[in-house]
Design a protein around this motif. Structure first.
Motif, PDB file in Angstrom:
ATOM      1  N   ASP A 168       8.501  23.283   1.129  1.00  0.00           N
ATOM      2  CA  ASP A 168       7.818  23.249  -0.156  1.00  0.00           C
ATOM      3  C   ASP A 168       8.759  23.228  -1.351  1.00  0.00           C
ATOM      4  N   ALA A 169       9.957  23.797  -1.173  1.00  0.00           N
ATOM      5  CA  ALA A 169      10.899  23.846  -2.292  1.00  0.00           C
ATOM      6  C   ALA A 169      11.243  22.442  -2.776  1.00  0.00           C
ATOM      7  N   LEU A 170      11.153  21.470  -1.884  1.00  0.00           N
ATOM      8  CA  LEU A 170      11.475  20.107  -2.286  1.00  0.00           C
ATOM      9  C   LEU A 170      10.216  19.285  -2.506  1.00  0.00           C
ATOM     10  N   SER A 171       9.085  19.974  -2.664  1.00  0.00           N
ATOM     11  CA  SER A 171       7.860  19.240  -2.960  1.00  0.00           C
ATOM     12  C   SER A 171       7.912  18.785  -4.415  1.00  0.00           C
ATOM     13  N   ILE A 172       7.300  17.654  -4.669  1.00  0.00           N
ATOM     14  CA  ILE A 172       7.257  17.121  -6.038  1.00  0.00           C
ATOM     15  C   ILE A 172       6.591  18.161  -6.934  1.00  0.00           C
ATOM     16  N   ARG A 173       5.543  18.802  -6.405  1.00  0.00           N
ATOM     17  CA  ARG A 173       4.793  19.797  -7.164  1.00  0.00           C
ATOM     18  C   ARG A 173       5.692  20.952  -7.605  1.00  0.00           C
ATOM     19  N   HIS A 174       6.470  21.452  -6.677  1.00  0.00           N
ATOM     20  CA  HIS A 174       7.329  22.593  -6.973  1.00  0.00           C
ATOM     21  C   HIS A 174       8.394  22.202  -7.999  1.00  0.00           C
ATOM     22  N   LEU A 175       8.986  21.040  -7.812  1.00  0.00           N
ATOM     23  CA  LEU A 175      10.047  20.600  -8.729  1.00  0.00           C
ATOM     24  C   LEU A 175       9.477  20.417 -10.140  1.00  0.00           C
TER      25      LEU A 175
ATOM     26  N   HIS B 297       6.811  15.316  -0.871  1.00  0.00           N
ATOM     27  CA  HIS B 297       8.159  15.779  -1.216  1.00  0.00           C
ATOM     28  C   HIS B 297       9.017  14.616  -1.704  1.00  0.00           C
ATOM     29  N   ILE B 298      10.286  14.888  -1.969  1.00  0.00           N
ATOM     30  CA  ILE B 298      11.073  13.820  -2.587  1.00  0.00           C
ATOM     31  C   ILE B 298      11.297  12.627  -1.639  1.00  0.00           C
ATOM     32  N   GLY B 299      11.154  12.855  -0.357  1.00  0.00           N
ATOM     33  CA  GLY B 299      11.218  11.719   0.578  1.00  0.00           C
ATOM     34  C   GLY B 299      10.066  10.757   0.314  1.00  0.00           C
ATOM     35  N   HIS B 300       8.904  11.317   0.070  1.00  0.00           N
ATOM     36  CA  HIS B 300       7.753  10.467  -0.272  1.00  0.00           C
ATOM     37  C   HIS B 300       7.984   9.781  -1.613  1.00  0.00           C
ATOM     38  N   ALA B 301       8.568  10.530  -2.544  1.00  0.00           N
ATOM     39  CA  ALA B 301       8.810   9.944  -3.872  1.00  0.00           C
ATOM     40  C   ALA B 301       9.671   8.695  -3.701  1.00  0.00           C
ATOM     41  N   ARG B 302      10.666   8.793  -2.860  1.00  0.00           N
ATOM     42  CA  ARG B 302      11.556   7.648  -2.650  1.00  0.00           C
ATOM     43  C   ARG B 302      10.798   6.445  -2.071  1.00  0.00           C
ATOM     44  N   THR B 303      10.038   6.698  -1.007  1.00  0.00           N
ATOM     45  CA  THR B 303       9.325   5.595  -0.353  1.00  0.00           C
ATOM     46  C   THR B 303       8.258   5.002  -1.272  1.00  0.00           C
ATOM     47  N   PHE B 304       7.495   5.871  -1.920  1.00  0.00           N
ATOM     48  CA  PHE B 304       6.381   5.364  -2.722  1.00  0.00           C
ATOM     49  C   PHE B 304       6.867   4.673  -3.997  1.00  0.00           C
ATOM     50  N   TRP B 305       7.966   5.173  -4.528  1.00  0.00           N
ATOM     51  CA  TRP B 305       8.533   4.491  -5.708  1.00  0.00           C
ATOM     52  C   TRP B 305       9.000   3.091  -5.314  1.00  0.00           C
ATOM     53  N   ARG B 306       9.612   3.035  -4.144  1.00  0.00           N
ATOM     54  CA  ARG B 306      10.087   1.749  -3.615  1.00  0.00           C
ATOM     55  C   ARG B 306       8.903   0.792  -3.398  1.00  0.00           C
TER      56      ARG B 306
ATOM     57  N   ARG C  74       0.824  -1.217   0.000  1.00  0.00           N
ATOM     58  CA  ARG C  74       0.000   0.000   0.000  1.00  0.00           C
ATOM     59  C   ARG C  74       0.850   1.255   0.000  1.00  0.00           C
ATOM     60  N   LEU C  75       0.254   2.319  -0.553  1.00  0.00           N
ATOM     61  CA  LEU C  75       0.791   3.671  -0.452  1.00  0.00           C
ATOM     62  C   LEU C  75      -0.177   4.347   0.511  1.00  0.00           C
ATOM     63  N   ALA C  76       0.344   4.970   1.575  1.00  0.00           N
ATOM     64  CA  ALA C  76      -0.574   5.510   2.587  1.00  0.00           C
ATOM     65  C   ALA C  76      -0.250   6.966   2.914  1.00  0.00           C
ATOM     66  N   PRO C  77      -0.336   7.860   1.947  1.00  0.00           N
ATOM     67  CA  PRO C  77      -0.006   9.258   2.242  1.00  0.00           C
ATOM     68  C   PRO C  77      -1.090   9.963   3.061  1.00  0.00           C
ATOM     69  N   SER C  78      -0.670  10.944   3.842  1.00  0.00           N
ATOM     70  CA  SER C  78      -1.618  11.794   4.577  1.00  0.00           C
ATOM     71  C   SER C  78      -1.739  13.111   3.805  1.00  0.00           C
ATOM     72  N   PRO C  79      -2.952  13.547   3.506  1.00  0.00           N
ATOM     73  CA  PRO C  79      -3.098  14.786   2.721  1.00  0.00           C
ATOM     74  C   PRO C  79      -3.005  16.034   3.591  1.00  0.00           C
ATOM     75  N   THR C  80      -1.854  16.176   4.252  1.00  0.00           N
ATOM     76  CA  THR C  80      -1.672  17.319   5.157  1.00  0.00           C
ATOM     77  C   THR C  80      -0.647  18.295   4.595  1.00  0.00           C
ATOM     78  N   GLY C  81      -0.221  18.063   3.380  1.00  0.00           N
ATOM     79  CA  GLY C  81       0.754  18.947   2.741  1.00  0.00           C
ATOM     80  C   GLY C  81       1.113  18.337   1.406  1.00  0.00           C
ATOM     81  N   LEU C  82       2.016  18.986   0.697  1.00  0.00           N
ATOM     82  CA  LEU C  82       2.441  18.450  -0.598  1.00  0.00           C
ATOM     83  C   LEU C  82       3.467  17.338  -0.383  1.00  0.00           C
TER      84      LEU C  82
ATOM     85  N   LYS D 294      14.202  12.900 -13.201  1.00  0.00           N
ATOM     86  CA  LYS D 294      15.163  13.702 -12.432  1.00  0.00           C
ATOM     87  C   LYS D 294      14.755  13.742 -10.942  1.00  0.00           C
ATOM     88  N   VAL D 295      13.462  13.888 -10.712  1.00  0.00           N
ATOM     89  CA  VAL D 295      12.980  13.915  -9.318  1.00  0.00           C
ATOM     90  C   VAL D 295      13.303  12.587  -8.628  1.00  0.00           C
TER      91      VAL D 295
END
Ligand code: GLU
Length: 291
Positions: free
Chosen positions: A267-274, A29-38, A19-27, A283-284
């Motif tokens: 936010d600068a490291l949010s997937i959205r911003h990048l 970021h690349i830390g999430h990208a790493r975990t969710f890609w994994r 499962r992917l279990a994000p909390s919609p409390t913000g955008l 690249k992300v």
């Protein structure tokens, strides 16, 4: 000291379900990208099913626009899931805010089993009595003030007081993490009696996750290493509820150049911003440590 681990059966329940279990409390970021890609890779490698679960339990912090953004960002990264929001699955069945009845039933069973007690300590008192600085966003060890309350039967509803899980003092909780190896925590010193239901009538993360992982028949939990200690708490909850534990795969956290863990507010490291600054998904993912 008794060890908890032998009584946790790591049961193979048919095919792999992650499962992917994000909390919609913000955008995200690349830390999430790493975990969710994994998580997505693990599901692919195991020819499994990947589920998206919207962890929107906290009404104060969750926002519908962040839930929409996380779906868009995950899709943009190239992550695909086959159960949950935005893939034909019923949104509500995979949103925690719609699943309160399930958490309530688990609360009832735990309370009847004598695993919980109501805690009337104020936030101020708890802040003053925290013996050690807690690491990161971790819950401080509760001093046990309300542990021996005799009036549990007066509290028939979860709302209005904090409900804590009485941890088996001194018991070792061990598990073999598929990525980080053997992990060991001692209940009562590494973590204390933790919250399962909040005074403001919000089920706590620990309870909701355990109930959902069981209900959604998750066989492997892939998530950030910041939740290792929570895994120990959740193993105790699962045992109390009679659930078999899934396997665990905790991912190393992405840190910024100063070595600080990334948080949603950066936010600068949010997937959205990048993405809006013109970066490609490849690249992300590379920034996140992939391939
Ligand atoms: N929703 C949690 C978070 O975004 C993750 C829960 C989990 O993977 O168990 O931190």
């Amino acid at each position: 000291m008794s060890k908890v681990s032998p009584s946790f059966s790591l049961v193979s329940r048919g095919g792999y379900r992650g499962r992917l279990a994000p909390s919609p409390t913000g955008l995200l970021h690349i830390g999430h990208a790493r975990t969710f890609w994994r998580a997505a890779q693990r599901a692919l490698e195991n020819h499994g099913t990947l589920i998206l679960r919207n962890e929107d339990l906290d009404p104060q912090r969750s926002r519908a626009e962040f839930a929409r953004a996380m779906i868009e960002d995950l899709r943009w990264l190239g992550i695909r899931w086959s159960e949950g929001p935005d893939c034909g699955g019923k949104y509500g069945a995979y949103s925690q805010s719609e699943r309160r009845a399930h958490y309530r039933e688990a609360w009832r069973r735990l309370r009847e089993g004598g695993f919980l007690y109501p805690c009337l300590c104020s936030r101020k008192y708890l802040a003053q009595s925290a013996s050690a600085p807690n690491d990161g966003d971790d819950e401080p060890v509760y001093p046990g003030t309300c542990r021996e309350r005799k009036d549990v039967t007066e509290f028939m509803e979860p709302a209005g007081v904090n409900w804590r899980f009485r941890v088996p003092e001194g018991e070792e909780v061990e598990f073999a993490d598929l990525n980080l190896g053997r992990q060991r925590y001692v209940a009562g010193s590494d973590f204390g009696d933790f919250l399962v239901w909040r005074r403001d009538d919000v089920p706590a993360y620990q309870l909701a996750v355990v109930v959902d992982d069981e209900a959604m028949r998750i066989t492997e939990v892939v998530r950030g290493a910041d939740l290792l200690k929570s895994t120990a708490r959740q193993l105790l909850l699962m045992r109390a509820l009679g659930y078999a534990a899934p396997d665990y795969f905790h991912c190393e956290l992405v840190r910024d150049s100063a070595g600080t863990r990334l948080a949603k507010r950066q936010d600068a490291l949010s997937i959205r911003h990048l993405r809006e600054s013109g970066m490609t998904a490849e690249k992300v993912l590379e920034m996140a440590g992939w391939p």
